[in-house]
Each structure stands twice: as C-alpha cells, then as structure tokens.
Design an enzyme around this catalytic site. Structure first.
Site: not given
Length: 519
Positions: A418, A437
């Site tokens: 992301h 992440c």
C-alpha cells in the site's frame, strides 16, 4: 540485487534438466530391479573389481540375511529409513549401489563430491564422508577384507551408508537441507520437497558423475556465492567468519524450490527493503519499501539455540512481514483501513484515552456489533478491553494510514502492499517500520506496471487525485504473482551485497543447519 533477480528464471531451467535426467534414470530402474543376480554374481563381481579372493566365497542368500539384519539395526539412524528399508526388501536385499558402481572404482567418484561439500557451505560429515572412505578403501584393498563374514558385514554397511548419503546429498542440493516451513513460523511460500518416487530413482543411477554434475545448482547467483565462500573474504563492516555464515544460509535458501516460475511477477526482498517488478527475467521497475518491524531491528542478536520441538518454532515479532507467495487480484483506491485488533488495543485505544478527539481528528469510526457508535467520545477507554469490544475503521483521506491505494492478494496474515502518507521513512536506511504490511515508495508507478496503459489505470490516477476520496475497488485484468521473500546476500555485477538480519532469520536457519550437522 537486479542480477540476483534476473537469475531466478535460470533455477527453473536447471530443475527441468534434473527432471529430464531422473526420468531417464527411472526408465533404467526396471533393468536394475528386474535383473536378479545368480548365486555367484555378487561374489564374482566384487572379486573381478577388487582382486580380493575372499569375495569368491560370498553367496547372495547368506549376504542378503546379513544385509537384512544390518539394515534393521541401522534403520533408526537413516535419513529416509522407511524408503530405504522398503526398497531393499522389494529388491531382495541386493546391494544395488555397490554392484552398479564398484566397477572402475565408481564408488570413489561419490567420495570426491562428498569431500567437496564445503563448496556448498555444507559439512562433508553430513554425508559420512570419512566412514565411507574407510569402507571404500577397504573394499578396493586386496587384503582389506580377510574373511567372508567381514565381507558380508562390510559390504552391507557400505551399501546402506552409500545409499543414505547419496539420498541426503541429492536432497540437499536439489531441495535444501531443511524445509523452511518447518523452521519458520511466518512462512507461507509454496516450497517443493522431494517425494518417494523421485528419491527411489536414485537407486537406478547408472553414471554417478553425470548425475552428481547434473544436480549441482548452475544458477549464476549460486555460483557467485560459492566463489565468495571459497575466497573467504569479509563483507564490508562484518568479519570474515560472519560473512561465511551469511553466505552459507543464503546458499541454502537458493537451494529451496520456492522460486518464481512466471514470466511476470512482483518480488519483495524484506531484508533489502526493496520491491521489483520482474518481466521475462529482468527488473522493469524497482523501488524502496518499508516492511514490518523485526525482532532484531537493533542487530544485537547472535547465533542462539532454538527448540526444534517448540510449536512456535522461531519467535517472530508480531509486526514482522511474513514470507509468502500469492496473486495480486485487485486494488482499492482511496482505501478504508480496517484497523487490526492488535493495533487497536495497543495504539488506538491508548490514544483515544489520552485525547477524546483523537478518533475524530483521524477520521476513525468506531463500531459495536456492526453498528457505528455515534458518540465515541463518551466511551470510557480505560475500562474493560475496548480493543476487543469495538471495531475501528479509518475513512479514506489524506491522512489515511494506507495512503491513496492498496494492492490486495489473498493471504492468511492479512497483509498487503500500500501507499503511505509517511514518506519520510523512505529516506532511512533501516526501513523495518510498519505493522507488517509493505509500504510502497512509488505506488502509482507500481499500479501502472500492473495494469499497463488503459481505462483502468486512468481511473486509478483520476480517483487518487480527486479531492473527495471515495473508496473504489478495481480488479486487475490478469492476476500478478507476488513473492515476499528474505535474502541477506547476493551477487551484484561481481560484488557480493550483504544486508543485516533484521528479522533474525539467518540466525534461525544457521542454528537449524548446525543442529543437523550440515555446517
């Protein structure tokens, strides 16, 4: 790094060559298994090849009984006890390896490869090189074996040892000494391991040198690390001894059958904090990334013991990015962040308790039993366990922790790639700073590399620029494989690059290799 990535495809070509050789060997296996020796064949063959008259008195049936008893006694110490026992029972306890390779001192060829195991970062004694040499020298010495009873015993031991060591060596070079799934808790990458069919074909090998040459990894990265290991040089900033350890564990990683096979894929090297988009063996886009925090972010850990029977295996820090492979299937532009319970309990709740307007200022909605809580300022964040009781979602916007876009792929760790509003971290050399992440330095470029030119990419650009942020899901026309992996050493145009062991995974792997007697 690019050179390392460009050579991933070569690993698959080598695997194809090995499979082709083994298929030929499997065909030959019927000859080996169906040719039942007459009573005098074993003794005659051994006498012809060694000149030791003791072998003239060797009888197949008497040998078979000694072999059966010896195999039963030694079976608990074998690497593949059931497979080896089943093969010899099926083949009436014939010493097929000795019979096939005693000619022209073929067994000594096997020893030369075991003696050079250190070139792979492996200990020759993992393959019982010394004991095999003693038995082989004794076999070829005209006076080395002086009684028929000794002949039965020594040939049985030599056959069992040679079979076991050949199996171990074949597995080590083609699949690795250890299975990563057995030693790493946060490892979810498809990794091939040997099956009984492939291992049984080893008994049908006709030419040891041809076979052993064929399983030598020929990938340029592997050969470069082998050369560096032999030279014994120190990498910048670390000792020669530590450099050797790093090279050994990365050679083991290169032996694992878990490399990309696709023409196009995304690969993230966690230890290098880098992402590459690969097409036909070449990197067409690379960028810095931020990965999850690690247990060894201060780089203070040394080799330590791990309990192999501990169900936790290694003990990863809760924020570490896992090793995995999956398929990127879609993106969410202007994403909603569904805040994990762990982050909610450890961070969000504490911030809300300290500042009653924290949630409103950060566009975070609170849910109870699936419904929005209208006045979260009225909640007592210090009582009970609100991190479990409530669910938290951050709305799309400039300050959303996922930035303007996230890239989705199925995985059991709930991680994704992301964007991020926290751009300053990309200027740091140590970028293990996320909750698990992978944050992207150039998310729009990455979207373009995945989608290419066209309406969907234009839609992504437009919606990322819109002042009114609306969460929108857009599927990829064709899914793209993604690999999150971990390498701390590779060759880059003749220079060995080394990265620090931010997750302590080198430590874990080295410890297990030590326990196996592999290094």
């Amino acid at each position: 790094m690019t050179r390392w990535l460009n050579n991933f495809a070569e690993l698959m070509l080598i695997g194809h060559m090995v499979r082709k050789y083994l298929l030929l060997a499997f065909t030959i296996a019927f000859t080996v298994q169906s040719c039942k020796k007459s009573r005098s064949d074993l003794g005659k063959t051994l006498f012809t090849e060694t000149g030791n008259k003791v072998f003239k008195n060797v009888e197949n049936e008497a040998f078979a009984e000694v072999f059966r008893q010896t195999l039963k006694a030694e079976q608990p110490g074998l690497s593949q006890p059931k497979l080896i026992a089943a093969f010899y029972e099926k083949n009436e306890y014939e010493p097929v390896i000795v019979l096939q390779h005693v000619k022209q001192k073929g067994l000594q060829q096997l020893l030369t490869y075991f003696d050079r195991a250190a070139e792979h970062g492996l200990n020759p004694e993992l393959f019982k090189a010394k004991e095999l040499k003693e038995l082989t020298d004794k076999l070829y010495d005209k006076k080395g074996i002086q009684t028929t009873e000794d002949a039965y015993r020594d040939i049985a031991r030599l056959e069992i040892l040679a079979a076991n060591s050949l199996l171990q060596y074949s597995i080590a070079l083609q699949y690795g000494v250890v299975s990563p799934k057995r030693i790493y808790a946060a490892y979810f990458t498809d990794t091939q391991r040997p099956d009984s069919n492939s291992l049984n074909r080893i008994f049908a090998i006709r030419d040891l040198k041809v076979y052993l040459d064929s399983i030598q990894p020929a990938n340029e990265q592997y050969l470069a690390l082998q050369k560096a290991l032999k030279e014994g040089k120190a990498a910048p900033g670390i000792t020669a001894a530590e450099t050797q350890k790093i090279l050994k564990v990365n050679l083991e990683r290169l032996r694992w059958k878990n490399k990309p096979q696709e023409d196009k894929y995304v690969i993230v090297n966690i230890a290098d904090f880098r992402l590459d988009v690969m097409e036909k063996g070449k990197s067409v886009l690379n960028m810095k990334v931020c990965v999850g925090e690690g247990r060894n972010k201060d780089f203070t850990d040394n080799i330590q013991e791990y309990d192999e029977n501990d169900l936790k295996k290694d003990r990863p820090f809760s924020r570490e990015t896992p090793q995995l492979n999956s398929m990127i299937h879609s993106v969410q532009v202007n994403p909603v962040w569904n805040i994990p319970e762990s982050i909610a309990s450890k961070e969000i709740v504490k911030s809300a308790a300290e500042d009653r307007y924290y949630l409103a200022n950060h566009n975070i909605d609170v849910f109870e039993n699936g419904k929005v809580v209208e006045d979260p300022e009225e909640i007592d964040w210090t009582s009970g366990n609100p991190g479990k009781k409530y669910r938290f979602k951050q709305r799309p916007g400039e300050d959303n922790s996922l930035g303007k876009i996230k890239f989705l792929f199925n995985n059991q760790s709930a991680v994704y790639l992301h964007d991020t509003p926290a751009k300053a971290a990309f200027k740091q050399s140590m970028r293990a700073v996320s909750h698990g992440c992978v944050r992207l330095e150039k998310p729009l470029d990455f979207a373009h590399a995945l989608f290419g030119d066209g309406a969907k990419y234009e839609q992504i650009k437009k919606q990322m620029e819109d002042t009114v942020a609306v969460a929108t899901n857009i599927s990829l026309p064709k899914k793209v494989p993604v690999y999150l992996t971990y390498f701390t050493a590779w060759d880059d145009s003749g220079t060995i690059q080394v990265r620090k062991d931010v997750y302590g995974l080198d430590i874990v792997l080295y410890t297990y290799l030590q326990k196996r007697g592999a290094i």
